[in-house]
Design an enzyme around this catalytic site. Structure first.
Site: not given
Ligand code: HMG
Length: 390
Positions: A79, A111, A233
């Site tokens: 991609e 992906c 993935h």
């Molecule tokens: P965010 O809002 O910054 O993070 O974004 P959050 O608030 O959801 O926190 C993440 C985790 O950290 C949470 O744990 C918190 O509790 C924890 P969870 O509830 O998930 O178990 N946390 C802590 N842990 C330890 N110590 C601390 C602490 N503070 C918080 N101090 C998000 C996270 C993944 C949404 C963001 O990074 C994002 O948008 N990423 C990109 C999208 C993505 O990867 N999506 C995954 C599914 S889609 C996919 O896999 C396809 C893709 O590869 C693309 C394709 O297909 O081409 C992306």
């Protein structure tokens, strides 16, 4: 006929940034990145690496002259495409010196597309058992500086040879797959960074996995106890762990222990490379195969492929006799160990060092990139690559 993965190579650029340093620079508690997201490092590509050069470097280490003669199908899954018309696989065909009688295409579905490539190759090998197919999954994951996706960036490629009587893993039938039109993650033609609805994408990913795994067990009666490991993935390693845990609630202790321990091994490479989009699932497979000390040939593993937008697939594979002898464990460990750590300022400079839009001619500093194959620039609107070992 047994068809599946005969060889698997991997390449990632020579630079990375520690997620702990990134967290400090972004005023975020480091545990959020290292534990909450589950990433230790993210690979940073120089301007001299693009999808083509990443893939070519991954393929370089695995192909013998015999493979090059037998390969008659190259499927490039990405991609991070470099041209709207010409398939990236044609550049690979030239760079690797492949057989002229080859079909070369590029496939896209976020992906998921390397899995599509593997399944297409299985059909091709079933019709042409003497042939081999080369599947490339190569990407640069870019969300942008100071975005919530930033810590899930990465860059790298896998190169997979699919053949009859494979040396590493057969891919079994049936598999289960599904499509749903969702805007969880996408990249419009005018943007070099992804658009994402982060939390929604996480929910969609988990929903797809649960539905497909339930469908698979209904269709095949293969369940958790029949699987040595489930591979995911991995956009970031915590994502796979969340999905895995969601089907372990009612599992017995032995299954839970085994699947969680093997997940831990399967995430190691991904935790230090980041999201490589199309190649991520297969990097996780590599991490498991090269990192485990106790999984015997004959073991069955499940694989969950997900591409936003969205398409998902769940299928299984069986590890082949002496599979360990056909891996490139030392080379991969060395490549990861030899990388250079960047400061956050250096990483930001690399991130912003992009090609001007619509540039007609440019020379790029390939001498600063230790990779064998580099993107060298543009001449009369045509991309140029160098292969330094020739
Ligand atoms: P965010 O809002 O910054 O993070 O974004 P959050 O608030 O959801 O926190 C993440 C985790 O950290 C949470 O744990 C918190 O509790 C924890 P969870 O509830 O998930 O178990 N946390 C802590 N842990 C330890 N110590 C601390 C602490 N503070 C918080 N101090 C998000 C996270 C993944 C949404 C963001 O990074 C994002 O948008 N990423 C990109 C999208 C993505 O990867 N999506 C995954 C599914 S889609 C996919 O896999 C396809 C893709 O590869 C693309 C394709 O297909 O081409 C992306």
């Amino acid at each position: 006929m047994k068809i599946g993965i005969d060889k698997i190579g991997f390449y990632t650029p020579h630079m990375y940034v520690e997620t702990e340093d990134l967290a400090v620079a972004r005023n975020i508690e480091p545990g959020k990145f290292t534990i909450g997201i589950g990433q230790e490092r993210i690979a940073v590509p120089p301007i001299t690496q693009d999808a083509v050069s990443l893939a070519a470097n991954a393929a370089l280490e695995i192909l013998t002259d015999e493979d090059k003669e037998a390969i008659d199908y190259v499927i490039f899954a990405t991609e991070s495409g470099i041209d709207h018309s010409k398939a990236a696989s044609i550049y690979i065909h030239q760079l690797l010196g492949l057989n002229r009688n080859t079909r070369s295409i590029e496939v896209k579905q976020a992906c998921y597309s390397a899995t599509a490539g593997i399944q297409m190759a299985r059909g091709h090998i079933a019709l042409n058992p003497e042939s081999k197919a080369l599947i490339l999954g190569a990407d640069i994951s870019r969300y942008g500086l100071q975005t919530s996706g930033e810590v899930t960036q990465g860059a790298g490629a896998v190169a997979i040879v699919v053949s009859a009587d494979p040396k590493i893993m057969t891919v079994e039938s049936p598999s289960v797959y599904q499509t749903e039109d969702v805007m969880d993650f996408w990249r419009p033609l005018y943007s070099d960074t992804a658009f994402v609805q982060g939390k929604y994408s996480v929910d969609k990913y988990i929903g797809f996995f649960q539905e497909l795994f339930a469908e698979y067990t209904k269709k095949t009666s293969v369940g958790l106890s029949d699987l040595e490991a489930i591979l995911f993935h991995l956009p970031y390693t915590k994502m796979g762990l969340k999905a895995l845990k969601s089907v372990l609630e009612d599992a017995n202790e032995a299954d839970k222990e085994r699947l969680l321990a093997n997940f831990d091994t399967s995430k190691k490479y991904n935790a230090t490379v980041g999201n490589i989009y199309t190649g991520s699932l297969y990097l996780s497979l590599l991490s498991l195969l090269e990192g485990n000390t106790n999984i015997d040939p004959g073991a069955r593993v499940g694989l969950f492929s997900y591409g936003s937008g969205a398409v998902g697939e769940f299928f299984t594979g069986v590890l082949q006799p002496n599979y360990r002898e056909h891996l490139y464990k030392e080379q991969h460990e060395q490549m990861l160990a030899n990388r250079t750590a960047l400061t956050v300022a250096e990483y930001e400079a690399q991130f912003n060092d992009t090609l001007p839009v619509a540039v007609e001619n440019i020379d790029l500093p390939t001498d600063k990139d230790p990779a064998t194959i580099c993107f060298a620039g543009i001449k009369d609107h045509m991309r140029q690559y160098v292969r330094k070992d020739q």
